[in-house]
Design an enzyme around this catalytic site. Structure first.
Site: not given
Lengths: 364, 541
Positions: A193, A245, A99
């Site tokens: 995770e 996973d 920004y």
């Protein structure tokens, strides 16, 4: 590294950077600068070394190369801004940087930066080119991920414990160099995770049962979390066990934790934990724990990623990992951490993790 | 053509006209009006050119009522002697061009008399003719055709003093319709102006809109010479046809007298090679014998047909005409060398590709598409585009290769020049797709297409370069400011220097690209092949 000294080095490199560009322009040469090439082709993976290492190849970013021009401008803009931050003793977030520098370009609908991935990317380039960490540039990443367990810390004058924090943990900030380790009682770090799984393990008091520190990155481990894990691993001598996973994305998260990433290959020394081990999920778990009904079908993107990973040297040279990837393709399924809830909510805490960890059933 | 004469004998002229309207160009309300304009304008142009006068033609169509118009055409030609007015405008099939082997505009329709006839049939009124030789005396009359005798009928003759030279003719037409678009007299006049840059045409349409097509060249086209057919490419049928009407007494003399480029030595050579005696009467030639002659001719070489019998528009003239009317950004004009098609008929193909400006057919404010303008001996062909060899040749070109797309603002102008145009169908608005004709048109189009393609890609590259230059300029101020800050220097100095570097680089690439372009004399493989075949086939010394 002390702050003042770090600032000095960063400022010196930035000044040299600016002067080199100025000299080129003065001598009628199109300005350009070099940086290590951070693509797969320029990544060395040395078995013995067990982390990603940047090759010799360098890329040149030139103002007069049409496809570089915008990035070139962004690079010098970020460099000039960082100089400001250092000189004024301020530290900004990644999004603040964006920004701070975003404004419209003359005679154009375009802006200097369209989103924070643009500013983030050139910041990575500058880090690699000038061999300066972004923290030294006074830019820090937003904190993401948390830690729970028997660990006392001190930061910014506050002392606190990472246990007894209800259902949550301590949010790991983007910058952790100033965190001091006080006391700890843990035998290893479990890097998770999924933050929902983290919540499950906190609730099941796994940290106490298995005597470990629970850390999650809420998906891909961010730089702050990876750096913090690396410091705990080195300074507290705690082994790291990953629990992600059973799909190509989980495998990749693990590989980044263990070896480093391509984008930040030049910083692998600071982030990679080559000794890390992998507890799950694995393709063998499906039969081992009777999870056939809770697998998910592979999508095309999953298959594509698997094939890509089979070409990554760190997977390619590992029999066990190639075996996993092949099995995944054969079965055509993936296996999420939370699939374990199919057995019972406490199954992961009472059976899966203790059994596997005690038996040392890890993937390398 | 024999049918026409036969019909003429058997029916009254009015009946003949009605029966053959289609063939004479008076089919449909829209087409009939355009045909009438065509006949009078062609007449006017021919009159001027034959007298060596640069044409200044005035055309006006007035609407008098529903499907009722008045057509006025005036020229600045030599005028017509009083005695000849009737013959010139009131006699159908008089001075017929059917048996002339010469390039001429008037192969379509049946001439001005057809309009007089049409006017008479549809309105019952005569046509008004005003003419003067420029001698201060003007002659005026009302003209009609006696349908029983096919002779002109002249009434209300007047002579009065006045300043005028040329002919003004006025006919009322009913059962015709003016409608804007591809088939309109507007379009006919526009295209006529395009291929007759030596003419000035002033046109007032039924909406009272005046368009002036100014003269683009001050030179009259040469008058074509009459010629005889060339032996190469004659068919057996053609040969027998010519043999049946020849005045020569032997086949040998027939070949020498009635064809071009057949010397007595060549005729002797043919005589030696055929199995029969060529001293027989041409009328007695059998099909087999004629076939034999054709076969022998195919194996022999002849000098190419004389080309002075063909007068194309000419490169310079076309260029000026296209500039004058289409105001293009780029144009490519190709004139092919003369070629012959079946029957030994020489022809020349001319192509103009015009890009940008007023080129192309406007569909809407933003969109346009390729416009195809067909001409035969400078006469616009507005109808039956689908059946025409020109259209087929255009469709056979792979325009994409030349960066030309359907919506490219481009006009294609193709003029087919020949002493005999092989029209298909009764309307005489489309050219038969003879292999040689298709080939020549395609070659010309490819040649012109390549030129335009080169221009377009150069233009695209230039646009791309300019876009890039703009991009660089956009990024310079911020870059200069930041580098100045880091190096502790003046941003203005850096900005100026950077601009200089970018400009220098820009000029360099432009030079390189121009060089590349010049070195690239890529010839289409297909074109090369066609060209080679052409050379092989036409080894006529």
């Amino acid at each position: 590294m002390k702050g003042v000294e770090s600032d000095k080095i960063a400022l010196k490199r930035l000044k040299e950077f600016g002067q080199s560009l100025y000299e080129q322009i003065k001598n009628n040469k199109p300005p350009s600068f070099k940086m290590p090439t951070r693509t797969k082709a320029n990544i060395d993976f040395i078995e013995g070394d067990r982390r990603l290492k940047l090759g010799e190849r360098m890329s040149t970013r030139s103002f007069l190369n049409y496809s570089h021009t915008r990035k070139f401008m962004q690079s010098v803009m970020v460099a000039a801004a960082c100089e400001d931050y250092i000189k004024s003793g301020r530290t900004v977030g990644k999004r603040e940087l964006y920004y701070n520098l975003k404004h419209s370009l003359p005679n154009s609908k375009q802006n200097t930066f369209e989103d924070d991935t643009e500013s983030g990317a050139v910041l990575n380039d500058l880090e690699a080119s000038l061999n300066v960490l972004r923290e030294q540039f006074h830019v820090i990443a937003k904190g993401r991920g948390s830690i729970y367990g028997d660990l006392d810390l001190r930061q910014a004058g506050d002392e606190f414990s990472c246990k007894g924090l209800g259902r949550g943990g301590w949010v790991i900030p983007g910058y952790t160099e100033d965190v001091e380790f006080l006391n700890h009682n843990a035998e290893f770090i479990l890097a998770i995770e999924n933050d929902a799984m983290m919540g499950r393990l906190i609730e099941e008091k796994v940290w106490k049962k298995l005597n470990c520190l629970l850390v999650t990155g809420e998906g891909m481990f961010p730089r702050g979390v990876r750096r913090f894990i690396k410091r705990m691993h080195e300074e507290l001598k705690l082994p790291v066990i990953a629990f992600v996973d059973g799909d190509p994305w989980g495998f990749y998260i693990y590989s980044v934790l263990k070896y480093g990433s391509i984008q930040l290959a030049h910083l692998s020394d600071r982030y990679a934990v080559p000794d890390a081990k992998y507890v799950g999920m694995t393709m063998d778990d499906i039969d081992e724990y009777g999870l056939q009904n809770v697998t998910e079908k592979l999508k095309d993107v999953d298959k594509k990623k698997i094939k890509e990973e089979m070409e990554y040297p760190w997977f390619k040279h590992s029999k066990e990992w190639m075996n996993q990837l092949k099995k995944m393709l054969e079965k055509g399924v993936r296996l999420e951490q939370q699939a374990l809830a199919n057995k019972s909510l406490s199954f992961v805490a009472e059976k899966y993790l203790p059994e596997k960890i005690e038996a040392g059933k890890f993937l390398p | 053509m024999n049918d026409i004469h036969k019909g003429f004998r058997e029916y009254s002229i009015a009946e003949f006209f009605k029966k053959n309207r289609q063939m004479l160009g008076y089919s449909g309300k829209i087409k009939s009006l355009t045909t009438a304009v065509h006949e009078y304008v062609t007449n006017a142009l021919d009159a001027c050119e034959e007298a060596g006068i640069l044409p200044d033609i005035f055309v006006k169509i007035e609407q008098l009522g529903n499907e009722h118009y008045k057509l006025i055409v005036e020229d600045n030609g030599p005028g017509i002697p009083k005695k000849l007015v009737g013959k010139a405008f009131g006699s159908m099939l008089a001075g017929t061009k059917f048996h002339r082997f010469q390039q001429a505009r008037g192969q379509q329709g049946i001439g001005a008399a057809g309009v007089v006839m049409f006017s008479q049939i549809t309105t019952g009124k005569p046509t008004k003719v005003v003419t003067s030789k420029g001698n201060g005396v003007i002659y005026e009359c009302l003209l009609s055709i006696d349908v029983k005798t096919n002779t002109p009928k002249i009434e209300a003759e007047k002579e009065y003093p006045g300043e005028m030279r040329g002919v003004r003719i006025e006919s009322e037409l009913k059962g015709v319709k003016y409608q804007k678009g591809d088939y309109s007299p507007d379009e006919y006049i526009r295209r006529t102006a395009l291929v007759n840059p030596h003419a000035k045409i002033t046109y007032i349409n039924p909406n009272n809109l005046t368009t002036i097509y100014d003269r683009a060249v001050e030179k009259l086209p040469k008058v074509p010479k009459p010629t005889k057919p060339h032996p190469k490419g004659l068919t057996t049928d053609d040969l027998l046809g010519y043999a049946s009407i020849t005045k020569s007494r032997t086949v040998k003399s027939f070949l020498v007298n009635d064809f071009t480029r057949v010397s007595s030595a060549k005729a002797e050579e043919i005589a030696k090679k055929v199995s029969f005696d060529m001293n027989k009467r041409p009328q007695d030639l059998t099909w087999e014998e004629a076939e034999e002659i054709i076969k022998v001719i195919q194996e022999m070489s002849f000098i190419a047909p004389p080309t002075d019998c063909l007068i194309p528009i000419g490169k310079e003239q076309l260029e000026k005409a296209v500039e004058n009317i289409l105001e293009p950004e780029f144009k490519a004009i190709i004139t092919r060398p003369p070629a012959i098609y079946r029957g030994g008929v020489p022809f020349i193909v001319e192509v103009a590709l015009s890009y940008g400006g007023k080129s192309g057919k406007q569909i809407s404010q933003e969109e346009s598409k390729i416009e195809l303008m067909r001409f035969a001996n400078r006469v616009p062909l507005l109808f039956d585009a689908g059946a025409c060899a020109i259209t087929k040749a255009v469709q056979s070109v792979e325009w994409k290769r030349y960066k030309i797309r359907e919506d490219t603002p481009m006009s294609i102008l193709i003029n087919f020049t020949s002493i005999y145009v092989p029209y298909t169908g009764a309307g005489k608005e489309s050219i038969a797709d003879e292999e040689e004709i298709l080939k020549e048109i395609k070659l010309a189009l490819m040649d012109a297409g390549r030129k335009l393609g080169t221009y377009l890609s150069g233009r695209r590259r230039k646009e791309e370069r300019e876009k890039r230059l703009k991009e660089f300029m956009k990024y310079i101020p911020e870059t200069a400011k930041s580098i100045a800050k880091l190096a502790g220097k003046d941003p203005k100095e850096i900005e100026e220097k950077l601009k200089q570097i970018v400009f220098e680089k820009y000029e360099e690439t432009e030079k390189e690209e121009t060089k590349e372009e010049n070195e690239k004399t890529e010839v289409d493989e297909e074109e090369k092949e066609i060209e080679e075949n052409r050379l092989k086939e036409g080894e006529e010394e």
